[in-house]
Design a protein around this motif. Structure first.
Motif, PDB file in Angstrom:
ATOM      1  N   ALA A 154      27.660  38.340 -77.188  1.00  0.00           N
ATOM      2  CA  ALA A 154      26.210  38.519 -77.102  1.00  0.00           C
ATOM      3  C   ALA A 154      25.854  38.651 -75.625  1.00  0.00           C
ATOM      4  O   ALA A 154      26.203  37.781 -74.817  1.00  0.00           O
ATOM      5  CB  ALA A 154      25.480  37.342 -77.729  1.00  0.00           C
ATOM      6  N   ILE A 155      25.179  39.732 -75.260  1.00  0.00           N
ATOM      7  CA  ILE A 155      24.818  40.007 -73.865  1.00  0.00           C
ATOM      8  C   ILE A 155      23.303  40.044 -73.764  1.00  0.00           C
ATOM      9  O   ILE A 155      22.644  40.852 -74.421  1.00  0.00           O
ATOM     10  CB  ILE A 155      25.417  41.334 -73.384  1.00  0.00           C
ATOM     11  N   ILE A 156      22.755  39.179 -72.932  1.00  0.00           N
ATOM     12  CA  ILE A 156      21.312  39.097 -72.711  1.00  0.00           C
ATOM     13  C   ILE A 156      21.064  39.402 -71.240  1.00  0.00           C
ATOM     14  O   ILE A 156      21.548  38.681 -70.352  1.00  0.00           O
ATOM     15  CB  ILE A 156      20.755  37.701 -73.052  1.00  0.00           C
ATOM     16  N   GLY A 157      20.327  40.475 -70.966  1.00  0.00           N
ATOM     17  CA  GLY A 157      20.082  40.860 -69.581  1.00  0.00           C
ATOM     18  C   GLY A 157      18.621  41.157 -69.316  1.00  0.00           C
ATOM     19  O   GLY A 157      17.861  41.467 -70.239  1.00  0.00           O
ATOM     20  N   ALA A 158      18.244  41.074 -68.058  1.00  0.00           N
ATOM     21  CA  ALA A 158      16.855  41.334 -67.684  1.00  0.00           C
ATOM     22  C   ALA A 158      16.778  41.723 -66.217  1.00  0.00           C
ATOM     23  O   ALA A 158      17.580  41.274 -65.398  1.00  0.00           O
ATOM     24  CB  ALA A 158      15.984  40.101 -67.943  1.00  0.00           C
ATOM     25  N   PHE A 159      15.797  42.564 -65.920  1.00  0.00           N
ATOM     26  CA  PHE A 159      15.409  42.828 -64.530  1.00  0.00           C
ATOM     27  C   PHE A 159      13.980  43.357 -64.555  1.00  0.00           C
ATOM     28  O   PHE A 159      13.508  43.870 -65.575  1.00  0.00           O
ATOM     29  CB  PHE A 159      16.373  43.790 -63.821  1.00  0.00           C
ATOM     30  N   PRO A 160      13.254  43.220 -63.461  1.00  0.00           N
ATOM     31  CA  PRO A 160      11.813  43.514 -63.479  1.00  0.00           C
ATOM     32  C   PRO A 160      11.506  44.998 -63.548  1.00  0.00           C
ATOM     33  O   PRO A 160      12.328  45.843 -63.174  1.00  0.00           O
ATOM     34  CB  PRO A 160      11.319  42.907 -62.161  1.00  0.00           C
ATOM     35  N   ASP A 161      10.306  45.283 -64.024  1.00  0.00           N
ATOM     36  CA  ASP A 161       9.777  46.644 -64.063  1.00  0.00           C
ATOM     37  C   ASP A 161       8.896  46.836 -62.833  1.00  0.00           C
ATOM     38  O   ASP A 161       7.832  46.225 -62.727  1.00  0.00           O
ATOM     39  CB  ASP A 161       8.960  46.837 -65.337  1.00  0.00           C
ATOM     40  N   PRO A 162       9.301  47.669 -61.856  1.00  0.00           N
ATOM     41  CA  PRO A 162       8.504  47.821 -60.632  1.00  0.00           C
ATOM     42  C   PRO A 162       7.129  48.424 -60.880  1.00  0.00           C
ATOM     43  O   PRO A 162       6.237  48.286 -60.038  1.00  0.00           O
ATOM     44  CB  PRO A 162       9.371  48.736 -59.756  1.00  0.00           C
ATOM     45  N   GLU A 163       6.958  49.069 -62.034  1.00  0.00           N
ATOM     46  CA  GLU A 163       5.659  49.665 -62.355  1.00  0.00           C
ATOM     47  C   GLU A 163       4.692  48.660 -62.960  1.00  0.00           C
ATOM     48  O   GLU A 163       3.495  48.945 -63.081  1.00  0.00           O
ATOM     49  CB  GLU A 163       5.854  50.839 -63.317  1.00  0.00           C
ATOM     50  N   ASP A 164       5.184  47.508 -63.350  1.00  0.00           N
ATOM     51  CA  ASP A 164       4.338  46.490 -63.983  1.00  0.00           C
ATOM     52  C   ASP A 164       3.717  45.620 -62.898  1.00  0.00           C
ATOM     53  O   ASP A 164       4.271  44.602 -62.488  1.00  0.00           O
ATOM     54  CB  ASP A 164       5.169  45.648 -64.948  1.00  0.00           C
ATOM     55  N   THR A 165       2.553  46.011 -62.419  1.00  0.00           N
ATOM     56  CA  THR A 165       1.916  45.301 -61.316  1.00  0.00           C
ATOM     57  C   THR A 165       1.330  43.960 -61.741  1.00  0.00           C
ATOM     58  O   THR A 165       0.971  43.148 -60.890  1.00  0.00           O
ATOM     59  CB  THR A 165       0.801  46.170 -60.692  1.00  0.00           C
ATOM     60  N   SER A 166       1.226  43.720 -63.060  1.00  0.00           N
ATOM     61  CA  SER A 166       0.691  42.442 -63.532  1.00  0.00           C
ATOM     62  C   SER A 166       1.792  41.404 -63.722  1.00  0.00           C
ATOM     63  O   SER A 166       1.510  40.264 -64.100  1.00  0.00           O
ATOM     64  CB  SER A 166      -0.066  42.635 -64.849  1.00  0.00           C
ATOM     65  N   SER A 167       3.040  41.780 -63.487  1.00  0.00           N
ATOM     66  CA  SER A 167       4.153  40.869 -63.691  1.00  0.00           C
ATOM     67  C   SER A 167       4.109  39.728 -62.685  1.00  0.00           C
ATOM     68  O   SER A 167       3.700  39.901 -61.533  1.00  0.00           O
ATOM     69  CB  SER A 167       5.475  41.624 -63.564  1.00  0.00           C
TER      70      SER A 167
END
Length: 268
Positions: free
Chosen positions: A174-187
């Motif tokens: 099971a592989i769980i990954g994440a990285f931010p969305d540079p277009e999501d200014t509300s993050s």
């Protein structure tokens, strides 16, 4: 143990948040007192090595890299846990904030699905793919020292291939990954590249986690997003490494029982 709201204590799963967390491996925590050698840190370009059977140079540790970003490594056995349980867990716990709290009640305060709740509930999508593209906003005290409103940050979950894995890599692990969305200014929260790999081993799974704090992805390649000349305080990766050991130790204990009780029910 922190105080809980009347709504949390009246929840059908309230008994789980009242449980004392499972104690961690004290030797593992003690090893996090000092930083590891940054030269031994796994580069984010080599994420697929988390699938290797052979031990990696440093399995549990933290450091500040020469580019100023933080790096966190943790490795934990999770006896009795299967990859299918993990895939279910990452879908199930996002659908109710109390489910996130019971993961590690001392430091988890809440969760909101900012994007993709309908995807989590879509039975036409394989369980292991439903998290892809979903965004969680979590309230969590990674430092373990919160006395007021806990910090919140967003987790932009991704398909393994977006992090550099190959098609089929997630068939057994099971592989769980994440990285931010540079277009999501509300993050909210600092950018971070995150990867958890739950590899099957005799009797359960082994969790290998990596965080590159201050990193993002651009055109399929990791990059350091730290401002030039800035260096992350050592307490930031150290606290996250310690928190990872604590929360996944507790998840290892509760997940088989939770899955046996809740895993066969419709997801709501």
């Amino acid at each position: 143990m922190r105080n809980f709201t009347p709504e949390e204590l009246g929840h059908p799963l309230a008994s789980w948040i009242r449980r004392p967390p499972d104690p961690p491996d004290t030797a593992l925590l003690a090893g996090l007192d000092a930083p590891m050698d940054p030269a031994l840190a796994l580069p984010p370009e080599e994420l697929r090595r988390l699938l290797d059977d052979a031990p990696l140079p440093v399995e549990t540790g933290w450091c500040v890299l020469p580019d100023g970003a933080g790096c966190v490594s943790t490795c934990l056995p999770m006896p009795g846990v299967t990859p299918e349980m993990v895939r279910w867990w990452f879908v199930w716990h996002g659908l109710d904030p109390v489910r996130y709290i019971l993961w590690f009640p001392p430091d988890h305060y809440g969760l909101e699905v900012r994007r993709g709740r309908e995807r989590l509930l879509d039975s036409a999508i394989p369980l292991g793919e439903r998290l892809h593209g979903v965004v969680h906003r979590v309230e969590e005290d990674v430092s373990g020292q919160c006395t007021g409103t806990p910090p919140s940050f967003d987790i932009h979950f991704r398909a393994p291939e977006e992090l550099g894995f190959r098609p089929g890599d997630g068939e057994h692990a099971a592989i769980i990954g994440a990285f931010p969305d540079p277009e999501d200014t509300s993050s909210t929260g600092m950018p971070a590249l995150m990867c958890h790999v739950f590899r099957p081993v005799p009797g359960g799974v082994e969790l290998r986690s990596r965080f590159w704090m201050g990193y993002g992805m651009r055109d399929g390649r990791p990059f350091c997003a730290m401002p030039p000349g800035r260096r992350m305080p050592e307490a930031v990766p150290r606290n996250l490494a310690r928190h990872g050991v604590l929360e996944y130790t507790n998840l290892s204990r509760i997940l088989p029982e939770l899955y046996a009780r809740e895993g066969g029910k419709p997801l709501i």
